[in-house]
Write a protein that holds these residues in place. Sequence first.
Motif, PDB file in Angstrom:
ATOM      1  N   LEU A 180       0.815  -1.213   0.000  1.00  0.00           N
ATOM      2  CA  LEU A 180       0.000   0.000   0.000  1.00  0.00           C
ATOM      3  C   LEU A 180       0.849   1.265   0.000  1.00  0.00           C
ATOM      4  O   LEU A 180       0.850   2.053   0.948  1.00  0.00           O
ATOM      5  CB  LEU A 180      -0.962   0.004   1.198  1.00  0.00           C
ATOM      6  N   LEU A 181       1.576   1.464  -1.089  1.00  0.00           N
ATOM      7  CA  LEU A 181       2.161   2.771  -1.329  1.00  0.00           C
ATOM      8  C   LEU A 181       1.014   3.748  -1.574  1.00  0.00           C
ATOM      9  O   LEU A 181      -0.095   3.346  -1.904  1.00  0.00           O
ATOM     10  CB  LEU A 181       3.091   2.709  -2.532  1.00  0.00           C
ATOM     11  N   LEU A 182       1.273   5.011  -1.406  1.00  0.00           N
ATOM     12  CA  LEU A 182       0.191   5.994  -1.473  1.00  0.00           C
ATOM     13  C   LEU A 182      -0.557   5.904  -2.807  1.00  0.00           C
ATOM     14  O   LEU A 182      -1.785   6.016  -2.855  1.00  0.00           O
ATOM     15  CB  LEU A 182       0.750   7.405  -1.272  1.00  0.00           C
ATOM     16  N   GLY A 183       0.167   5.668  -3.897  1.00  0.00           N
ATOM     17  CA  GLY A 183      -0.471   5.567  -5.201  1.00  0.00           C
ATOM     18  C   GLY A 183      -1.438   4.409  -5.318  1.00  0.00           C
ATOM     19  O   GLY A 183      -2.387   4.458  -6.121  1.00  0.00           O
ATOM     20  N   ASP A 184      -1.244   3.348  -4.524  1.00  0.00           N
ATOM     21  CA  ASP A 184      -2.131   2.187  -4.590  1.00  0.00           C
ATOM     22  C   ASP A 184      -3.543   2.502  -4.111  1.00  0.00           C
ATOM     23  O   ASP A 184      -4.471   1.739  -4.385  1.00  0.00           O
ATOM     24  CB  ASP A 184      -1.552   1.036  -3.758  1.00  0.00           C
TER      25      ASP A 184
END
Length: 636
Positions: A180-184
């Motif tokens: 869960l990187l921010l872009g995900d």
Amino acid sequence: MGTPRGRLCRRALCAAAIGLSFAMYVAAFEPFGAAELAYVFAVPALWAARALGLCPGFETRREYARDESAGEDGKRARAERRADRRTYLLSCFAFSYLAWAAILVWLRHVYPPAGWIALLALPLAISALFIFPWFALAPFFLPSLEDGIARRLAKLFGLAGIWVLLEWARTHMFSGFPWLLLGDSQWLRVPVIQSASYGGVWIVSFTLIFFNLAVGEYFYRTYSWYKFRLEGRFGKKVPFGKLSPEFYIALLLMLSGVWLYISEFPSKQNERGRFRAGFVQPDFAGILKWRDDLARENLKVVSRLVLALKDVGVDMIALPEAATPPKWPIIGTPAMREMMENLSKQAGVPLALGNMAWIEDSLQSQNGAFVIDPKTGLEEKYYAKTKLVPFGEYVPAWASWIGKVVPVGNMKRGDSFEPLEIKIRSTPMKMGCMICYEDVFAQIGRKAAKDADFLFVCTNDSWYGREGGAWQHAAHSALQAVALRKPIVRSSNNGLSCAFDQYGKMCPTTTLKNADNTAWRADSPRPARTFEISDARGRAIDPETLKPKRPSPMLDENNSIYFRGAGFADVPFYSNFDGAPSFYAKHGDWFVALCAAFAAFGCAALLFGGKKVRIEQSRQKSLNEKIFQLFPSHKD
């Protein structure tokens, strides 16, 4: 300095604002899915940093405080500054830890009580090493009212670049965990994520965090400018501008993905073919590794699910990781190989499945992805998992002592990403493979996609329980599909099974059902016959709305992904993505290097500053007093 009660109220309010930031951060991800909050989640925390007077941009306030720093008043002022700083830092650390504990709460289901230990330790590591440092640095990079446009942009770009660098470091440090990187968070907002085909998930994360910074700066400067203007302390002239070009740059970054989607819209003219992928969800827990009765029941269920898909015209059937009992590896157990080959022959289509291979020479097993052809049987070449799960499938070298204390898997790591050949409608196609959580690693996706026509992700998310873990995991596949411009066929043990097209859009999935519209769970020889309606493009039509079916994974009658069953989806290919690989697939993490340059420029702007606005000494004291009134925290 204000009254003691006033100072406590201000700190409590700022701590609550930081708590709100991390609550929005959690809500932006699955299972909540409020993705739009990712654009503004950091704004309350950044406001708190300004309200507490922690930003070095408040030079005039510090000068004012130094004028009054002698004696007891000075000591109290310095003590108040330290208390404000502690409030901010402790709040950021505590709430970031709680946020990640909430995100990873499903970890408690994995090998309890070991899962509970992981739930305590992993959020602590993520918070301490990758989230908290950014919020601790943020007050130093936030621009001053007196900063020029160039210096402000350098600081904000630098701070956004640092966020991406920390996410990239999370991919590599301590075996890597880029979950869960921010872009995900944007995985279901298809137009927004199209820029990933150029910069990967990193450019999406950068856009989101820069938008947070730009929104905060826009409102801060606009509010301050009008406040100064209305007060008329300097007549009609305000000693700083309200223009916020960073906000318009953030809008352009956000709209770039939408423009890419519009410019390459998935039209019928571009569609060059499709195949139908079948999905099997056996929904068996990992305990079947040890219990023979469950293992044999598992084989019966798998057989029924596979054969049920024969009647709906599938071109291939995808089975998940550990689809059959791992205790009987398909390579090493002749009876298991014979059974699966017969199953493929009866279904009349190839099987792509996760299974185990026993390597007799090394007395080790491999977690692999295999292809079984209905005519030629099991293909000898298979994909062996390259990114093993630490403490589950192997022990990292830096923690080798753990293997002496508790039993841990000792699997053999794979070393090749060469795609597997699978015949779909008698046409050989190349299938890149990723197993379990390998699809969360951008670099593994690039290697798997090389020379592949599509990607196959097989996973066993039954370890995660029936909460948000499977939804969170699936988000990464959507970003991989966009970044690599490859369709992804994703099969999970008990959800989330679906397919993503080359735009990262989930394909509509049909679940095999009984006559009463409940999901067929292999509890009878055959499900009810499936009747389909399609339009001129071959897209499935919802018989209730008579409109194209909405994108969805396999769902039961309760709209849950967690169930035993089978289903299928049509996976399209688009000619506008034929030929050369995507920019990201070809050039890799170039955007991370660009973010490193942004961070370097930001640090230079911070350390060496720029030409400061000079105000006459007569006005300096008035400006100091005015800023102190606007942010009455203390004489900093």
